[in-house]
Write an enzyme that holds these catalytic residues in place. Structure first.
Site, mmCIF file in Angstrom:
data_model
loop_
_atom_site.group_PDB
_atom_site.id
_atom_site.type_symbol
_atom_site.label_atom_id
_atom_site.label_comp_id
_atom_site.label_asym_id
_atom_site.label_seq_id
_atom_site.Cartn_x
_atom_site.Cartn_y
_atom_site.Cartn_z
ATOM 1 N N THR A 148 -0.074 -4.862 1.335
ATOM 2 C CA THR A 148 0.768 -6.181 2.017
ATOM 3 C C THR A 148 -0.195 -5.961 3.566
ATOM 4 O O THR A 148 -1.167 -6.550 3.739
ATOM 5 C CB THR A 148 2.108 -5.999 2.160
ATOM 6 O OG1 THR A 148 2.367 -4.794 2.544
ATOM 7 C CG2 THR A 148 2.547 -6.457 0.837
ATOM 8 N N LYS A 174 0.935 2.032 -0.896
ATOM 9 C CA LYS A 174 0.934 1.161 0.186
ATOM 10 C C LYS A 174 2.066 1.266 1.060
ATOM 11 O O LYS A 174 3.272 1.704 0.545
ATOM 12 C CB LYS A 174 0.696 -0.297 -0.503
ATOM 13 C CG LYS A 174 2.098 -0.888 -1.247
ATOM 14 C CD LYS A 174 3.186 -1.403 -0.533
ATOM 15 C CE LYS A 174 2.971 -2.475 0.496
ATOM 16 N NZ LYS A 174 4.019 -2.817 1.302
ATOM 17 N N THR A 185 9.796 4.313 1.870
ATOM 18 C CA THR A 185 9.586 2.761 1.894
ATOM 19 C C THR A 185 8.262 2.306 1.573
ATOM 20 O O THR A 185 7.482 2.417 2.469
ATOM 21 C CB THR A 185 10.169 2.376 3.214
ATOM 22 O OG1 THR A 185 11.251 2.761 3.298
ATOM 23 C CG2 THR A 185 9.992 0.725 2.936
ATOM 24 N N GLU A 269 2.187 -0.103 11.237
ATOM 25 C CA GLU A 269 1.965 -1.542 11.898
ATOM 26 C C GLU A 269 1.934 -1.420 13.572
ATOM 27 O O GLU A 269 2.867 -1.027 14.138
ATOM 28 C CB GLU A 269 2.893 -2.776 11.490
ATOM 29 C CG GLU A 269 2.832 -3.047 10.057
ATOM 30 C CD GLU A 269 4.154 -3.688 9.715
ATOM 31 O OE1 GLU A 269 3.946 -4.282 8.360
ATOM 32 O OE2 GLU A 269 5.173 -3.955 10.396
ATOM 33 N N ASN A 392 6.059 -8.016 14.111
ATOM 34 C CA ASN A 392 7.262 -8.185 13.181
ATOM 35 C C ASN A 392 7.920 -9.223 13.775
ATOM 36 O O ASN A 392 8.826 -9.884 12.913
ATOM 37 C CB ASN A 392 7.835 -6.991 12.990
ATOM 38 C CG ASN A 392 7.491 -5.911 12.053
ATOM 39 O OD1 ASN A 392 7.591 -6.235 10.867
ATOM 40 N ND2 ASN A 392 6.644 -4.971 12.649
ATOM 41 N N THR A 397 6.537 -16.481 10.544
ATOM 42 C CA THR A 397 6.395 -17.732 11.010
ATOM 43 C C THR A 397 4.852 -17.868 11.471
ATOM 44 O O THR A 397 4.280 -18.825 11.803
ATOM 45 C CB THR A 397 7.113 -17.849 12.400
ATOM 46 O OG1 THR A 397 7.065 -16.660 13.069
ATOM 47 C CG2 THR A 397 8.612 -18.033 11.815
#
Length: 397
Positions: A148, A174, A185, A269, A392, A397
């Site tokens: 992802t 991943k 996770t 990230e 994040n 959006t």
């Protein structure tokens, strides 16, 4: 040239339209040539995705024939329709392979609360089945298909001997955000041609997970879709594995899973550092785990590492509020080998030198030594950057 993929598996990846970028695979398919042993470890979140419910009910098993994964959509919090979509996805693959849907495991990852676009998936499953193969390029395509927000594929491989027979292990995983272990996770699949029973696979996978995928964190947020699968084809014909031989195989599996697990916080990230927290001298594993996790989850510790700030106070105080009872006068802290704190007080050190050691290296070692026992433990985390917050805050959006 010998394929690095264990015998008994075919793999492939394909873009069906779940991801916006047409050059990024979003379906990953693994097909087993014959009935295969499989075990799984799953999220402990009470809110779980449809594929987690499906796989939990079907592992451990010695009759698994395929694993289908979609990325870009988690199929979580999707109610009865999500369960139906997951069952349909398994059913399509089962028909392709010529087996029962109960012999197909599923995984999904991506945005929560959206129904799967089944028209795209139906068409994509027809395509990915035609692209199956046994070489490294097929494995890589399957590994990319589960990604992802990952910057790139996360893979690892090892070879060993079991009962005198050569055995292969390969794994893919991943994960870059929403990382808080218990189990862990992320999604991951490990393939081997070793000959394991379902009970052996379940036992060693659980033990290995506790020391690898359950020892990583990025942001303290536990996912709804965590799944780690171990598939063993038995094609290496190792025969019945003794307790001693199983321990040797488990050690290799642990090395493989540690390699994969570390790649997740390393790709956290927006991260600029992989933080390795080494605990020594705790009374037991539970205490060591709690201290390491508390330090790893601290936003202040993460930010200090981002800025190259050898802020010993943040690390020591995090250990102090972990809930573990220890002798504060016995605590010693080193960062990248530099002694910063000992016997209840900071020691003299060159802040510029320590700061540079953090800034100039992607990996930062935080070593906390106690005098309460002989337990050693390792845990991995990422730092916290403005890029993480930006990414994040704009994820949907």
């Amino acid at each position: 040239m010998t394929s690095p993929i264990p015998a008994g598996f075919r793999l492939g990846g394909f873009h069906c339209g779940l991801k916006r970028n047409p050059n990024k695979e979003d379906l990953s398919l693994i097909v087993c040539d014959e009935d295969t042993v499989a075990a799984g470890v799953y999220t402990t979140n009470l809110v779980v995705a449809a594929p987690v419910v499906w796989d939990r009910a079907r592992t451990p098993s010695d009759k698994i024939r395929a694993v289908i994964t979609n990325s870009g959509n988690a199929n979580a919090c999707t109610g009865e329709q999500g369960d139906k979509d997951n069952a349909e996805m398994a059913g399509i693959v089962a028909k392709q392979v010529g087996v029962s849907a109960d012999q197909v495991l599923t995984m999904s990852t991506g945005i929560i609360g959206h129904h799967l676009p089944m028209e795209k998936i139906r068409a994509g499953l027809d395509e990915v089945f035609q692209r199956l193969g046994t070489d490294e390029s097929h494995f890589d395509a399957a590994a990319r298909g589960i990604m992802t927000t990952d910057k790139g594929k996360k893979v690892a491989s090892r070879q060993c001997e079991v009962n005198g027979k050569p055995v292969k292990l390969v794994g893919m995983c991943k994960g870059a955000g929403m990382i808080a272990p218990n189990m862990a996770t992320m999604l991951s699949v490990v393939l081997t041609d070793a000959q394991l029973s379902p009970e052996q696979a379940k036992e060693i996978l659980s033990e290995v997970t506790d020391n690898t995928f359950n020892c990583i964190t990025v942001d303290g947020h536990r996912s709804t879709n965590d799944t780690l699968l171990l598939l063993a084809s038995g094609k290496a014909e190792t025969g019945e594995i003794s307790a001693a031989a199983l321990e040797g195989f488990k050690a290799e599996l642990q090395q493989l899973c540690e390699d994969l697990a570390k790649q997740i916080p390393a790709d956290g990230e927006g991260s600029t550092h992989l933080i390795e927290i080494n605990i020594e001298g705790c009374a037991n594993r539970e205490d060591a785990f709690r201290i390491a996790k508390t330090v790893a989850d601290s936003a202040l510790v993460k930010c200090a590492i981002t800025g190259g700030d050898p802020n010993w106070g943040r690390i020591v105080s995090a250990a102090g509020y972990s809930g573990v009872q220890f002798d504060p006068m016995g605590l010693e802290l080193r960062v990248n080998g530099h002694l910063l704190y000992k016997e209840g007080t900071p020691v003299k050190f060159d802040e510029k030198t320590v700061s540079q050691s953090i800034k100039e290296s992607f990996e930062t070692d935080v070593n906390l030594r106690f005098t309460d026992g002989d337990t050693k433990f390792r845990y991995w985390s990422s730092d916290l950057t403005v890029e993480y917050v930006k990414f994040n805050s704009e994820y949907r959006t």
